[in-house]
Design an enzyme around this catalytic site. Sequence first.
Site, short mmCIF file in Angstrom:
data_model
loop_
_atom_site.label_atom_id
_atom_site.label_comp_id
_atom_site.label_asym_id
_atom_site.label_seq_id
_atom_site.Cartn_x
_atom_site.Cartn_y
_atom_site.Cartn_z
N GLN A 17 69.86 1.66 62.67
CA GLN A 17 70.68 2.32 63.70
C GLN A 17 70.70 3.85 63.68
O GLN A 17 70.58 4.48 64.74
CB GLN A 17 72.13 1.82 63.60
CG GLN A 17 72.99 2.34 64.73
CD GLN A 17 74.44 1.93 64.67
OE1 GLN A 17 75.28 2.57 65.27
NE2 GLN A 17 74.79 0.87 63.97
N GLU A 139 76.13 1.80 57.18
CA GLU A 139 77.31 2.34 57.88
C GLU A 139 78.60 2.38 57.06
O GLU A 139 79.20 3.43 56.84
CB GLU A 139 77.54 1.51 59.16
CG GLU A 139 78.83 1.78 59.89
CD GLU A 139 78.85 3.15 60.56
OE1 GLU A 139 77.85 3.52 61.18
OE2 GLU A 139 79.88 3.86 60.44
N ASP A 168 76.35 5.77 61.06
CA ASP A 168 75.00 5.59 61.61
C ASP A 168 74.80 6.46 62.86
O ASP A 168 74.04 7.42 62.86
CB ASP A 168 74.78 4.13 61.99
CG ASP A 168 74.44 3.28 60.78
OD1 ASP A 168 74.05 3.84 59.75
OD2 ASP A 168 74.55 2.05 60.87
N GLY A 246 96.28 15.15 65.54
CA GLY A 246 96.45 16.51 66.04
C GLY A 246 97.89 17.00 65.91
O GLY A 246 98.71 16.40 65.22
N GLY A 247 98.21 18.06 66.61
CA GLY A 247 99.51 18.70 66.49
C GLY A 247 100.61 18.05 67.32
O GLY A 247 101.78 18.40 67.18
N1 CAO Z 1 54.11 -0.08 57.49
C1 CAO Z 1 54.14 -0.44 56.19
N2 CAO Z 1 55.22 -0.32 55.42
C2 CAO Z 1 56.31 0.17 55.99
C3 CAO Z 1 56.36 0.56 57.34
C4 CAO Z 1 55.18 0.42 58.09
N3 CAO Z 1 55.14 0.75 59.38
N4 CAO Z 1 57.60 1.00 57.63
C5 CAO Z 1 58.31 0.90 56.51
N5 CAO Z 1 57.56 0.40 55.52
C6 CAO Z 1 57.94 0.15 54.13
C7 CAO Z 1 58.39 1.42 53.47
O1 CAO Z 1 57.25 2.15 53.07
C8 CAO Z 1 59.21 0.88 52.31
O2 CAO Z 1 58.35 0.49 51.28
P1 CAO Z 1 58.50 1.00 49.74
O3 CAO Z 1 59.94 0.85 49.37
O4 CAO Z 1 57.59 0.08 49.00
O5 CAO Z 1 58.09 2.40 49.67
C9 CAO Z 1 59.80 -0.41 52.90
O6 CAO Z 1 59.06 -0.69 54.10
C10 CAO Z 1 61.24 -0.49 53.29
O7 CAO Z 1 61.91 0.72 53.33
P2 CAO Z 1 63.47 0.85 53.05
O8 CAO Z 1 63.69 0.80 51.57
O9 CAO Z 1 63.93 2.05 53.76
O10 CAO Z 1 64.10 -0.46 53.75
P3 CAO Z 1 65.31 -1.39 53.29
O11 CAO Z 1 65.41 -2.43 54.34
O12 CAO Z 1 65.19 -1.88 51.89
O13 CAO Z 1 66.61 -0.44 53.33
C11 CAO Z 1 68.17 1.05 54.41
C12 CAO Z 1 67.24 -0.14 54.56
C13 CAO Z 1 68.73 1.39 55.78
C14 CAO Z 1 69.32 0.71 53.47
C15 CAO Z 1 67.39 2.28 53.86
O14 CAO Z 1 66.28 2.49 54.69
C16 CAO Z 1 68.20 3.55 53.76
O15 CAO Z 1 69.03 3.73 52.87
N6 CAO Z 1 67.95 4.51 54.67
C17 CAO Z 1 68.56 5.81 54.66
C18 CAO Z 1 69.97 5.77 55.12
C19 CAO Z 1 70.11 5.18 56.49
O16 CAO Z 1 69.53 5.58 57.45
N7 CAO Z 1 70.99 4.21 56.58
C20 CAO Z 1 71.40 3.70 57.87
C21 CAO Z 1 70.96 2.35 58.04
S1 CAO Z 1 71.60 1.73 59.51
O17 CAO Z 1 71.32 2.86 60.53
#
Ligand code: CAO
Length: 416
Positions: A17, A139, A168, A246-247
Amino acid sequence: MGKALEGVRVLDMTHVQSGPTCTQILAWFGADVIKIEKPGEGDPTRSQLRDIPGVDSLYFTMLNANKRSLTLNPKTPAGTRIFTRLIEECDVMVENFAPGAIDRMGFPWEKIQQINPRMIYASVKGFGPGPFEDCKVYENVAQCTGGSASTTGEIDRVPLVTGSQIGDSGTGIHLVAGILAALFQREKSGRGQRVTCAMQDTVLNLCRVKLRDQQRLAHGPLKEYPQYPNGKFGEAVPRAGNASGGGHPGWIVRCKGWETDPDAYSYVITQAQAFPALAKVIGHADWLEDPQFKTPEARLPKLDYVFAEIEKWTMTMNKMEVMTTLNKLNVPCGPVLSMKEIAEEQSLRKTGTVVEVDHPERGKYLTVGNPIKLSDSSSDVQRSPLLGEHTIEVLRTVLGFDEKEIAEARAQGAIQ
Ligand code: CAO
C-alpha cells in the site's frame, strides 16, 4: 487539458500500500508510471482480500490506477539488463521493499546514481536509521510506533489503531512531496537525489498535536481533555476519546436513531465565536449570562455536562438535520458518515473524488479519485493494469527491444 507531470517517467518498484499510494498520485498527475512486478506473482495485493475468485482484488485495483504493468525479475541476466535500461530511461524510481532488498538485487543507490545521475530514488521504510532500521513494518506497527495508538482510544481502555491508513497511505503522500521537491531541485542542479520516508516519522508528523500536548503536560493538566477536572494525568499524553485535538472543544453526540443505526452520530464543536448561537438553539440562552458557562475557560471543567445538554438536543433530530441546522448558525459540525453513505454521495461523484471505473475482469468498481484538485491539470482515473499487460509495449517502445531480445528475456524467466 495537459497534465502536471506529463513527461516524467517513473520506475515503480512498489508493492502493498504505502509505495503504490505514492505512485498512484504521480500517475494521476500524468507521470508514466511503469510498475515492475514479479513474473507469475505480481504485487501480493492482487490476490489479497479477494472478493471475486481469480480476479485482481479491490485492494490492488484501488491503489494502482493509471499505471502500466511490466513483469520483470531483475535477478536474471536479461532482467538485470532490462532494469539497467529502465533506470536510464526513468526520472524517478520508487520502492518500498524490506530494507536492503534493492541492494540485494544488485542495485545499491551508488550504482543507480552511476547509471543515471538525474535519477530521483525514493523509498519507504518502516523506520529511519537507528535500532529498528532493519525491521519490516506494516500499517499498524507504524501507528503504534509513531504515537498514534497510544493517543487514540477511549479513556482508560486499550490503545486503538485508526481506520485511516496514516502509516501506509500517509507515508506514500509524504513521499510524493519529497519526489516533487527533488524534481524541482533537479531543474536547477541537474542532479537526482535520494528521498526517504520512514513510516514511524510520518505517523509522528501526523500526530504532532500529541507531542505538543506531551510538552504542555509539564505545565499542568490538559484542560480540554475529558480527564480534566476529574481524572488523573500520568506522565504521558493520555487517550482522549473523541475530544478535539484543537483549541475548540468538540465531541461526538448521539442523534435520532442511534439505538439501531451504528452511525447515527454527529461531531459538534463548541467554537467560541459560534457558542452563543449553539447555546440558544439547544435551549440554553441562560449560559450566555451565567459566569459558570459564559466563557470558554469557565466551560472547560464542565464539558461533560455541556455536551450532554447538546446531545439532548441532537437526539431529537437525525444527523443530517443537525448538520443543516447548525451550519446555518455557523457552528462547525459533521455527521458521522458510513462508507455506504460516502459511496452513494453524489457530490463526491461530481468532483471525481469517488469514481466508478470499468475493469475487463471485474466489471465496474468504485475507487477514490485524486483528492488533490489542480485547475490546470486534469486527473482522470484509469483502471489498474492486468499483470504484465504492458510488458511487451514497454520493452518495445520505451527500451527499443526487438523480438529476439524479448524472446531471450522470456526464455530466462526475466519477463513472463
Ligand atoms: N523479481 C524478483 N524478486 C523480487 C521482485 C521481482 N520483481 N520484487 C521483489 N522481489 C523480491 C525481493 O528482492 C525480496 O527478496 P530478498 O528478500 O531475497 O532480497 C523479496 O521479493 C520480498 O521483499 P520484501 O522482504 O520486501 O517482502 P515481504 O513480503 O517479506 O515484506 C513488507 C513486506 C511490506 C513488510 C516489507 O516490504 C517492508 O517492510 N517494506 C518497507 C515498509 C513498507 O513499505 N511497509 C508498508 C507495507 S504496506 O504498504
